[in-house]
Design an enzyme around this catalytic site. Structure first.
Site, PDB file in Angstrom:
ATOM      1  N   HIS A 188      83.881  83.902   5.662  1.00 48.21           N
ATOM      2  CA  HIS A 188      85.239  83.553   6.099  1.00 48.21           C
ATOM      3  C   HIS A 188      85.320  83.885   7.596  1.00 48.21           C
ATOM      4  O   HIS A 188      84.620  84.797   8.062  1.00 48.21           O
ATOM      5  CB  HIS A 188      86.200  84.444   5.297  1.00 48.21           C
ATOM      6  CG  HIS A 188      87.649  84.167   5.490  1.00 48.21           C
ATOM      7  ND1 HIS A 188      88.345  84.589   6.587  1.00 48.21           N
ATOM      8  CD2 HIS A 188      88.542  83.538   4.695  1.00 48.21           C
ATOM      9  CE1 HIS A 188      89.614  84.235   6.461  1.00 48.21           C
ATOM     10  NE2 HIS A 188      89.762  83.590   5.323  1.00 48.21           N
ATOM     11  N   CYS A 204      89.143  78.260   6.118  1.00 46.74           N
ATOM     12  CA  CYS A 204      88.824  79.336   7.066  1.00 46.74           C
ATOM     13  C   CYS A 204      87.318  79.597   7.106  1.00 46.74           C
ATOM     14  O   CYS A 204      86.887  80.763   7.201  1.00 46.74           O
ATOM     15  CB  CYS A 204      89.545  80.636   6.721  1.00 46.74           C
ATOM     16  SG  CYS A 204      91.308  80.512   6.851  1.00 46.74           S
TER      17      CYS A 204
HETATM   18  N1  PLP Z   1      87.333  87.355   3.679  1.00 50.47           N
HETATM   19  C1  PLP Z   1      87.349  86.512   2.653  1.00 50.47           C
HETATM   20  C2  PLP Z   1      86.080  86.251   1.883  1.00 50.47           C
HETATM   21  C3  PLP Z   1      88.535  85.849   2.299  1.00 50.47           C
HETATM   22  O1  PLP Z   1      88.548  85.001   1.276  1.00 50.47           O
HETATM   23  C4  PLP Z   1      89.701  86.128   3.056  1.00 50.47           C
HETATM   24  C5  PLP Z   1      90.963  85.425   2.751  1.00 50.47           C
HETATM   25  O2  PLP Z   1      90.990  84.349   2.223  1.00 50.47           O
HETATM   26  C6  PLP Z   1      89.631  87.047   4.097  1.00 50.47           C
HETATM   27  C7  PLP Z   1      88.438  87.644   4.383  1.00 50.47           C
HETATM   28  C8  PLP Z   1      90.842  87.409   4.900  1.00 50.47           C
HETATM   29  O3  PLP Z   1      91.732  88.115   4.106  1.00 50.47           O
HETATM   30  P1  PLP Z   1      93.178  88.554   4.661  1.00 50.47           P
HETATM   31  O4  PLP Z   1      93.811  87.286   5.170  1.00 50.47           O
HETATM   32  O5  PLP Z   1      93.865  89.103   3.471  1.00 50.47           O
HETATM   33  O6  PLP Z   1      92.957  89.538   5.736  1.00 50.47           O
END
Ligand code: PLP
Length: 406
Positions: free
Chosen positions: A123, A364
């Protein structure tokens, strides 16, 4: 199986509604899960009965709120088997947890020319903070690729690791491909060369039991809102010996010990990393989400979610023109797909009008989209409150929409 899904659904009243005159089918829990009544009631109870700012107040309300807030820290430490409460830092979410490590680990341990290995299936939250740190410190990001099935090429890790490598950053479960990565093996390989590992557990924490001690992760990050908890709270687990050597990420509030205009001394762990008034209400309500998951029994919930995943995958594959991204046997939670000749936004919009909430776009994860040379995709994702009947309705909807839009 002992899970009573219809009973579980009663804990999530939001699911029991019509949108556009159709029963809501919520297939977007990987973006954010819905919250059970237990969590919502705790927030309400706090605001109605004992809200006060924590740590500093010398009065009844502040004391009670502080006790509950700190009890959640113990609860989370036990939930992921951290060896002490000082290893649990409350943040805003996974993104802030990773930014904290990228900044603070970067300040303490990264020098010009050092390298950070980041997997291709991350992500953006587990790519961009490392790039920002690399830019600042003159370090380099090295990509660990995945293959056409969405499996990380960890056999390449030995080649990619150099004597400059300081850290590996990898998702426990990828938010696009659903791949469950062999983080234990990655950590073992990295530790043989004295390299630290950050695991992004945002998608894993509600699907698989996480034991940071057994995994031996140096850092493990996750968000409450993806595991039936409230918005605005995340966890950073970090090994105490590392956190102790890392400088604070932000200044102010609880992170200080003493301030003069000449010099400030910092508080101990975990407070050193918790500047300012935290999200008191959400942290306290998060304790109910942890309890909820524990009562569900994560293994049983995971087995049920796997059943949903396998059933949906089988049904989707029967649809002409279906392309599923990521078909690792060890997969969890999400199915990302396209249908040949149909724009995912068109399909997503039409599904919405039929009451079915899916995610469309680049999720993302631009590098994953670029890997498969696609502009956008559709993603469905499951939680324990979803049902096989919902999948049937979704497949029926696709069977109507696909011929129409092709
Ligand atoms: N990492 C992963 C694998 C995710 O799926 C997400 C959110 O979709 C994030 C990080 C970011 O999470 P947050 O927006 O809750 O900080």
């Amino acid at each position: 199986m002992t899970l009573d899904i219809s009973q579980i659904r009663k804990d999530f009243p939001i699911l029991d509604q019509q949108v556009y005159n159709k029963p809501l089918i919520y297939f977007d829990s990987a973006a954010s899960s819905q919250k059970p009544l237990q969590v919502l009631k705790k927030e309400e109870q706090l605001y109605l009965e004992y809200y006060g700012n924590i740590h500093r107040g010398a009065h009844f309300l502040a004391d009670k709120a502080t006790n509950d807030y700190e009890a959640v820290r113990d609860q989370v430490a036990a939930f992921i088997n951290a060896s002490s409460r000082e290893e649990i830092i409350f943040t805003k979410g996974t993104t802030e947890s990773i930014n904290l490590v990228a900044f603070s680990f970067g300040e303490a341990f990264i020098n010009e020319g050092d390298e950070i290995i980041v997997s291709e299936m991350e992500h953006h939250a587990n790519i961009v903070p490392w790039q920002m740190m690399a830019e600042r410190k003159g370090a380099k990001i090295v990509m660990l690729p995945f293959d056409e099935s969405g499996i990380l090429c960890i056999e390449q890790l030995d080649e990619l690791i150099s004597n400059k490598t300081k850290l590996v950053a990898v998702a426990h479960i990828a938010n696009t491909l659903g791949t469950i990565n062999p983080v234990e093996e990655i950590i073992r390989k990295a530790h043989e060369k004295n390299i630290k590992v950050l695991v992004d557990g945002a998608q894993a924490i509600k699907h698989i039991p996480v034991d940071v001690a057994e995994m031996d992760a140096d850092f493990y990050a996750f968000s409450a809102h993806k595991m039936y908890g409230p918005n605005g709270v995340g966890i950073l687990y970090g090994k105490k010996e590392l956190l102790e050597k890392m400088p604070p990420y932000q200044g102010g509030g609880e992170m200080i010990s003493e301030v003069t205009f000449e010099k400030t001394t910092f508080n101990e762990l975990p407070y050193k990393f918790e500047a300012g008034t935290p999200n008191i209400t959400s942290v306290i309500a998060f304790g109910e989400a942890v309890k909820y998951l524990q009562n569900l029994n994560i293994e049983e919930a995971a087995a049920y979610e796997n059943e949903l995943l396998e059933y949906a995958t089988k049904k989707l594959k029967e649809i002409p023109g279906m392309i599923i991204y990521g078909d690792h046997a060890k997969k969890s939670g999400v199915i990302t797909f396209n249908v040949e000749g149909i724009h995912p936004f068109d399909l997503g919009t039409m599904l919405d009008k039929m009451g079915i909430a899916v995610r469309t776009g680049r999720l993302c994860a631009d590098p994953v989209m670029d890997h498969f040379k696609v502009q956008a995709t559709i993603r469905i994702s499951f939680a324990v409150y979803n049902t096989l009947e919902e999948i049937d309705s979704f497949i029926q909807a696709l069977n109507k929409l696909v011929p129409m839009l092709s």
